[in-house]
Scaffold this motif. Structure first.
Motif, PDB file in Angstrom:
ATOM      1  N   ASP A   1      48.570  37.735  36.236  1.00 13.40           N
ATOM      2  CA  ASP A   1      47.468  38.520  35.678  1.00 13.40           C
ATOM      3  C   ASP A   1      46.171  38.042  36.339  1.00 13.40           C
ATOM      4  O   ASP A   1      45.348  37.359  35.725  1.00 13.40           O
ATOM      5  CB  ASP A   1      47.427  38.322  34.162  1.00 13.40           C
ATOM      6  N   TYR A   2      45.983  38.423  37.609  1.00  9.54           N
ATOM      7  CA  TYR A   2      44.913  37.852  38.421  1.00  9.54           C
ATOM      8  C   TYR A   2      43.516  38.347  38.029  1.00  9.54           C
ATOM      9  O   TYR A   2      42.508  37.759  38.428  1.00  9.54           O
ATOM     10  CB  TYR A   2      45.178  38.112  39.906  1.00  9.54           C
ATOM     11  N   LEU A   3      43.445  39.412  37.238  1.00  8.37           N
ATOM     12  CA  LEU A   3      42.152  39.917  36.755  1.00  8.37           C
ATOM     13  C   LEU A   3      41.931  39.637  35.268  1.00  8.37           C
ATOM     14  O   LEU A   3      40.884  39.984  34.719  1.00  8.37           O
ATOM     15  CB  LEU A   3      42.046  41.423  37.005  1.00  8.37           C
ATOM     16  N   GLY A   4      42.914  39.043  34.620  1.00  9.83           N
ATOM     17  CA  GLY A   4      42.796  38.788  33.184  1.00  9.83           C
ATOM     18  C   GLY A   4      42.762  40.063  32.367  1.00  9.83           C
ATOM     19  O   GLY A   4      41.946  40.204  31.453  1.00  9.83           O
TER      20      GLY A   4
ATOM     21  N   ARG B   1      41.131  35.284  30.545  1.00 14.97           N
ATOM     22  CA  ARG B   1      40.890  34.720  31.872  1.00 14.97           C
ATOM     23  C   ARG B   1      42.091  35.027  32.762  1.00 14.97           C
ATOM     24  O   ARG B   1      43.204  35.230  32.261  1.00 14.97           O
ATOM     25  CB  ARG B   1      40.718  33.203  31.792  1.00 14.97           C
ATOM     26  N   PRO B   2      41.892  35.059  34.079  1.00 15.57           N
ATOM     27  CA  PRO B   2      43.038  35.203  34.972  1.00 15.57           C
ATOM     28  C   PRO B   2      44.089  34.144  34.658  1.00 15.57           C
ATOM     29  O   PRO B   2      43.768  32.948  34.552  1.00 15.57           O
ATOM     30  CB  PRO B   2      42.425  34.998  36.362  1.00 15.57           C
ATOM     31  N   THR B   3      45.314  34.584  34.480  1.00 16.85           N
ATOM     32  CA  THR B   3      46.378  33.690  34.014  1.00 16.85           C
ATOM     33  C   THR B   3      47.694  34.017  34.712  1.00 16.85           C
ATOM     34  O   THR B   3      48.050  35.188  34.859  1.00 16.85           O
ATOM     35  CB  THR B   3      46.583  33.847  32.492  1.00 16.85           C
ATOM     36  N   LEU B   4      48.396  32.988  35.148  1.00 13.00           N
ATOM     37  CA  LEU B   4      49.748  33.169  35.682  1.00 13.00           C
ATOM     38  C   LEU B   4      50.718  32.578  34.670  1.00 13.00           C
ATOM     39  O   LEU B   4      50.680  31.380  34.396  1.00 13.00           O
ATOM     40  CB  LEU B   4      49.891  32.491  37.044  1.00 13.00           C
ATOM     41  N   SER B   5      51.567  33.432  34.105  1.00 10.02           N
ATOM     42  CA  SER B   5      52.535  33.010  33.092  1.00 10.02           C
ATOM     43  C   SER B   5      53.903  32.856  33.732  1.00 10.02           C
ATOM     44  O   SER B   5      54.404  33.790  34.370  1.00 10.02           O
ATOM     45  CB  SER B   5      52.608  34.035  31.958  1.00 10.02           C
ATOM     46  N   VAL B   6      54.492  31.694  33.585  1.00 14.92           N
ATOM     47  CA  VAL B   6      55.838  31.430  34.099  1.00 14.92           C
ATOM     48  C   VAL B   6      56.792  31.367  32.915  1.00 14.92           C
ATOM     49  O   VAL B   6      56.661  30.508  32.043  1.00 14.92           O
ATOM     50  CB  VAL B   6      55.889  30.109  34.895  1.00 14.92           C
TER      51      VAL B   6
END
Length: 213
Positions: free
Chosen positions: A146-149, A161-166
């Motif tokens: 989610d590079y744009l949040g 906020r921009p978030t990368l979920s694993v």
């Protein structure tokens, strides 16, 4: 000429309907055929950057994986078919796939080492349908980038906020870890991957900076 989109379809009906050489991409969501929105240049940068970094990691470590160009994931309930932005497949497990060689269709979660969705305006699909179906299929690792949040606050927090979920599959259920800014991404299937969330979110900028050094 593009055929009219049926009101509802099974997975096999969707595959039979899918127009050849179409400029559009389609997915099947719970029996409904959905035209996927065209991605922005920034979104393509992010997906391409991830794909390239994973390919290098696979090559350097001589892993029995591939990053295919064409594919379609069949859900376990026969009602959905997905085209993640990046997919890493296990070559050995592909030998067991009944529809891979002729149709590029994946039917077993064990064939997939990693699925990646780069979030756009249809973020609800990535955090909703796809998360549920990837877990049910048994896909070992799933990233939502989610590079744009854009995602809902219940998914990425408040303020957004921009978030990368694993998401890692543990005993049949996804466990989540989230990464932001200069957090180093921790991937269960690619532990040697040396990337921060910021590097992925700003993929195009990162490439230009490394070129100018």
């Amino acid at each position: 000429m593009i055929q009219a989109i049926p009101k509802s379809a099974t997975f096999d009906q969707f595959v039979a309907w899918y127009p050849e050489n179409s400029e559009y991409r389609y997915e099947l969501h719970n029996g409904v055929i959905v035209e996927m929105p065209l991605g922005t240049g920034d979104r393509s940068d992010v997906a391409g950057f991830i794909s390239g970094e994973l390919f290098l990691e696979i090559r350097q470590r001589q892993l029995p994986y591939l990053v295919p160009k064409e594919y379609l994931i069949k859900s376990s309930n026969d009602k959905s078919g997905y085209l993640p932005d990046v997919l890493v497949l296990d070559r050995l497990e592909l030998l067991k796939e009944p529809r891979w060689k002729k149709e590029s269709i994946i039917t077993m979660g064990s064939s997939i080492r990693l699925a990646v969705e780069v979030v756009s305006t249809n973020w609800r699909d990535d955090y909703g349908y796809k998360l549920i179906d990837y877990e049910a299929l048994g896909i070992a690792e799933y990233w939502i980038v989610d590079y744009l949040g854009l995602g809902g606050r219940r998914y990425i927090g408040n303020p957004k906020r921009p978030t990368l979920s694993v998401y890692e599959l543990v005993e049949g259920e996804y466990q989540i870890r989230q990464f932001r800014e200069d957090d180093r991404i921790e991937s269960p299937n690619f532990p040697g991957l040396s990337l921060t969330a910021r590097q992925i979110f700003q993929a195009g900028i990162s490439i230009l900076e490394s070129t100018n050094e």
